[in-house]
Design a protein around this motif. Structure first.
Motif, PDB file in Angstrom:
ATOM      1  N   GLY A  30       0.822  -1.198   0.000  1.00  0.00           N
ATOM      2  CA  GLY A  30       0.000   0.000   0.000  1.00  0.00           C
ATOM      3  C   GLY A  30       0.854   1.245   0.000  1.00  0.00           C
ATOM      4  N   GLY A  31       0.264   2.333  -0.447  1.00  0.00           N
ATOM      5  CA  GLY A  31       0.972   3.598  -0.526  1.00  0.00           C
ATOM      6  C   GLY A  31       1.164   4.279   0.815  1.00  0.00           C
ATOM      7  N   SER A  32       0.304   3.956   1.786  1.00  0.00           N
ATOM      8  CA  SER A  32       0.465   4.529   3.122  1.00  0.00           C
ATOM      9  C   SER A  32       0.385   3.404   4.150  1.00  0.00           C
ATOM     10  CB  SER A  32      -0.606   5.584   3.415  1.00  0.00           C
ATOM     11  OG  SER A  32      -1.844   4.976   3.709  1.00  0.00           O
ATOM     12  N   LEU A  33       1.079   3.599   5.255  1.00  0.00           N
ATOM     13  CA  LEU A  33       1.085   2.581   6.301  1.00  0.00           C
ATOM     14  C   LEU A  33      -0.301   2.411   6.900  1.00  0.00           C
ATOM     15  CD1 LEU A  33       2.650   0.555   7.984  1.00  0.00           C
ATOM     16  CD2 LEU A  33       3.314   2.426   9.510  1.00  0.00           C
ATOM     17  N   ASP A  34      -1.021   3.508   7.129  1.00  0.00           N
ATOM     18  CA  ASP A  34      -2.366   3.416   7.704  1.00  0.00           C
ATOM     19  C   ASP A  34      -3.313   2.615   6.813  1.00  0.00           C
ATOM     20  OD1 ASP A  34      -1.650   4.872   9.942  1.00  0.00           O
ATOM     21  OD2 ASP A  34      -2.332   6.778   9.110  1.00  0.00           O
ATOM     22  N   ALA A  35      -3.270   2.873   5.520  1.00  0.00           N
ATOM     23  CA  ALA A  35      -4.133   2.140   4.589  1.00  0.00           C
ATOM     24  C   ALA A  35      -3.762   0.661   4.552  1.00  0.00           C
ATOM     25  CB  ALA A  35      -4.031   2.747   3.193  1.00  0.00           C
ATOM     26  N   LEU A  36      -2.472   0.373   4.610  1.00  0.00           N
ATOM     27  CA  LEU A  36      -2.023  -1.020   4.575  1.00  0.00           C
ATOM     28  C   LEU A  36      -2.446  -1.762   5.839  1.00  0.00           C
ATOM     29  CD1 LEU A  36      -0.559  -3.271   3.126  1.00  0.00           C
ATOM     30  CD2 LEU A  36       1.578  -2.395   4.091  1.00  0.00           C
ATOM     31  N   ILE A  37      -2.327  -1.121   6.980  1.00  0.00           N
ATOM     32  CA  ILE A  37      -2.762  -1.755   8.235  1.00  0.00           C
ATOM     33  C   ILE A  37      -4.246  -2.094   8.157  1.00  0.00           C
ATOM     34  CG2 ILE A  37      -3.189  -1.318  10.692  1.00  0.00           C
ATOM     35  CD1 ILE A  37      -0.510   0.271  10.677  1.00  0.00           C
ATOM     36  N   GLU A  38      -5.040  -1.205   7.608  1.00  0.00           N
ATOM     37  CA  GLU A  38      -6.475  -1.452   7.473  1.00  0.00           C
ATOM     38  C   GLU A  38      -6.739  -2.640   6.535  1.00  0.00           C
ATOM     39  OE1 GLU A  38     -10.142  -0.727   8.908  1.00  0.00           O
ATOM     40  OE2 GLU A  38      -8.287   0.226   9.524  1.00  0.00           O
ATOM     41  N   ARG A  39      -5.996  -2.734   5.448  1.00  0.00           N
ATOM     42  CA  ARG A  39      -6.149  -3.866   4.522  1.00  0.00           C
ATOM     43  C   ARG A  39      -5.790  -5.182   5.208  1.00  0.00           C
ATOM     44  NH1 ARG A  39      -3.145  -3.329  -0.863  1.00  0.00           N
ATOM     45  NH2 ARG A  39      -4.410  -5.155  -1.294  1.00  0.00           N
ATOM     46  N   VAL A  40      -4.728  -5.157   6.014  1.00  0.00           N
ATOM     47  CA  VAL A  40      -4.317  -6.359   6.741  1.00  0.00           C
ATOM     48  C   VAL A  40      -5.398  -6.771   7.733  1.00  0.00           C
ATOM     49  CG1 VAL A  40      -2.665  -7.272   8.429  1.00  0.00           C
ATOM     50  CG2 VAL A  40      -1.844  -6.019   6.430  1.00  0.00           C
ATOM     51  N   ARG A  41      -6.006  -5.796   8.384  1.00  0.00           N
ATOM     52  CA  ARG A  41      -7.059  -6.095   9.364  1.00  0.00           C
ATOM     53  C   ARG A  41      -8.231  -6.838   8.734  1.00  0.00           C
ATOM     54  NH1 ARG A  41      -8.284  -1.143  13.213  1.00  0.00           N
ATOM     55  NH2 ARG A  41      -9.782  -2.706  13.877  1.00  0.00           N
ATOM     56  N   PHE A  42      -8.513  -6.568   7.462  1.00  0.00           N
ATOM     57  CA  PHE A  42      -9.592  -7.262   6.776  1.00  0.00           C
ATOM     58  C   PHE A  42      -9.140  -8.576   6.152  1.00  0.00           C
ATOM     59  CE2 PHE A  42     -11.452  -3.009   6.915  1.00  0.00           C
ATOM     60  CZ  PHE A  42     -12.740  -3.329   7.339  1.00  0.00           C
ATOM     61  N   ALA A  44      -6.368 -10.564   6.917  1.00  0.00           N
ATOM     62  CA  ALA A  44      -5.790 -11.586   7.797  1.00  0.00           C
ATOM     63  C   ALA A  44      -6.813 -12.600   8.307  1.00  0.00           C
ATOM     64  CB  ALA A  44      -5.042 -10.928   8.951  1.00  0.00           C
ATOM     65  N   PRO A  45      -7.953 -12.169   8.854  1.00  0.00           N
ATOM     66  CA  PRO A  45      -8.915 -13.174   9.338  1.00  0.00           C
ATOM     67  C   PRO A  45      -9.417 -14.105   8.229  1.00  0.00           C
ATOM     68  CG  PRO A  45      -9.457 -11.013  10.210  1.00  0.00           C
ATOM     69  CD  PRO A  45      -8.381 -10.814   9.181  1.00  0.00           C
ATOM     70  N   GLU A  46      -9.619 -13.556   7.044  1.00  0.00           N
ATOM     71  CA  GLU A  46     -10.072 -14.388   5.925  1.00  0.00           C
ATOM     72  C   GLU A  46      -9.014 -15.419   5.547  1.00  0.00           C
ATOM     73  OE1 GLU A  46     -11.539 -12.161   2.606  1.00  0.00           O
ATOM     74  OE2 GLU A  46     -12.694 -10.822   3.904  1.00  0.00           O
ATOM     75  N   LEU A  47      -7.761 -15.000   5.479  1.00  0.00           N
ATOM     76  CA  LEU A  47      -6.685 -15.931   5.130  1.00  0.00           C
ATOM     77  C   LEU A  47      -6.489 -16.982   6.217  1.00  0.00           C
ATOM     78  CD1 LEU A  47      -4.096 -13.507   3.566  1.00  0.00           C
ATOM     79  CD2 LEU A  47      -5.219 -15.413   2.420  1.00  0.00           C
ATOM     80  N   ILE A  48      -6.602 -16.587   7.457  1.00  0.00           N
ATOM     81  CA  ILE A  48      -6.478 -17.549   8.562  1.00  0.00           C
ATOM     82  C   ILE A  48      -7.557 -18.611   8.437  1.00  0.00           C
ATOM     83  CG2 ILE A  48      -6.706 -17.826  11.066  1.00  0.00           C
ATOM     84  CD1 ILE A  48      -5.393 -14.960  11.241  1.00  0.00           C
ATOM     85  N   GLU A  49      -8.769 -18.202   8.161  1.00  0.00           N
ATOM     86  CA  GLU A  49      -9.879 -19.160   8.007  1.00  0.00           C
ATOM     87  C   GLU A  49      -9.667 -20.042   6.783  1.00  0.00           C
ATOM     88  OE1 GLU A  49     -13.038 -21.263   9.171  1.00  0.00           O
ATOM     89  OE2 GLU A  49     -12.149 -19.622  10.312  1.00  0.00           O
ATOM     90  N   LEU A  50      -9.270 -19.459   5.667  1.00  0.00           N
ATOM     91  CA  LEU A  50      -9.025 -20.249   4.457  1.00  0.00           C
ATOM     92  C   LEU A  50      -7.903 -21.263   4.671  1.00  0.00           C
ATOM     93  CD1 LEU A  50      -9.334 -17.530   1.690  1.00  0.00           C
ATOM     94  CD2 LEU A  50     -10.849 -19.489   2.023  1.00  0.00           C
ATOM     95  N   ASN A  51      -6.866 -20.877   5.388  1.00  0.00           N
ATOM     96  CA  ASN A  51      -5.761 -21.797   5.651  1.00  0.00           C
ATOM     97  C   ASN A  51      -6.190 -22.956   6.546  1.00  0.00           C
ATOM     98  OD1 ASN A  51      -3.659 -20.624   4.126  1.00  0.00           O
ATOM     99  ND2 ASN A  51      -3.425 -19.038   5.657  1.00  0.00           N
ATOM    100  N   LYS A  52      -7.106 -22.711   7.473  1.00  0.00           N
ATOM    101  CA  LYS A  52      -7.637 -23.783   8.318  1.00  0.00           C
ATOM    102  C   LYS A  52      -8.426 -24.782   7.485  1.00  0.00           C
ATOM    103  CE  LYS A  52      -8.030 -21.186  12.598  1.00  0.00           C
ATOM    104  NZ  LYS A  52      -8.965 -20.569  13.556  1.00  0.00           N
TER     105      LYS A  52
END
Length: 57
Positions: A30-42, A44-52
């Motif tokens: 992402g172009g900004s750290l704040d925007a990237l943190i927000e993207r990770v927040r959305f 990460a939980p989806e990827l964790i569930e998909l990996n399970k």
């Protein structure tokens, strides 16, 4: 459970990068750290569930 996410600045590409060894498939930029943190927040939980689910097969 805790998951570690690494945020690094790529000066050549002029973007922030998020990666995690704890969450397979998590690689975002992402172009900004704040925007990237927000993207990770959305993402990460989806990827964790998909990996399970994929680990069950």
């Amino acid at each position: 459970m805790e998951y570690k996410v690494n945020f690094t600045w790529d000066e050549e590409s002029d973007v922030w990068i998020a990666q995690s060894d704890d969450i397979p498939g998590l690689v975002l930029e992402g172009g900004s750290l704040d925007a990237l943190i927000e993207r990770v927040r959305f993402a990460a939980p989806e990827l964790i569930e998909l990996n399970k689910v994929s680990a069950a097969f």
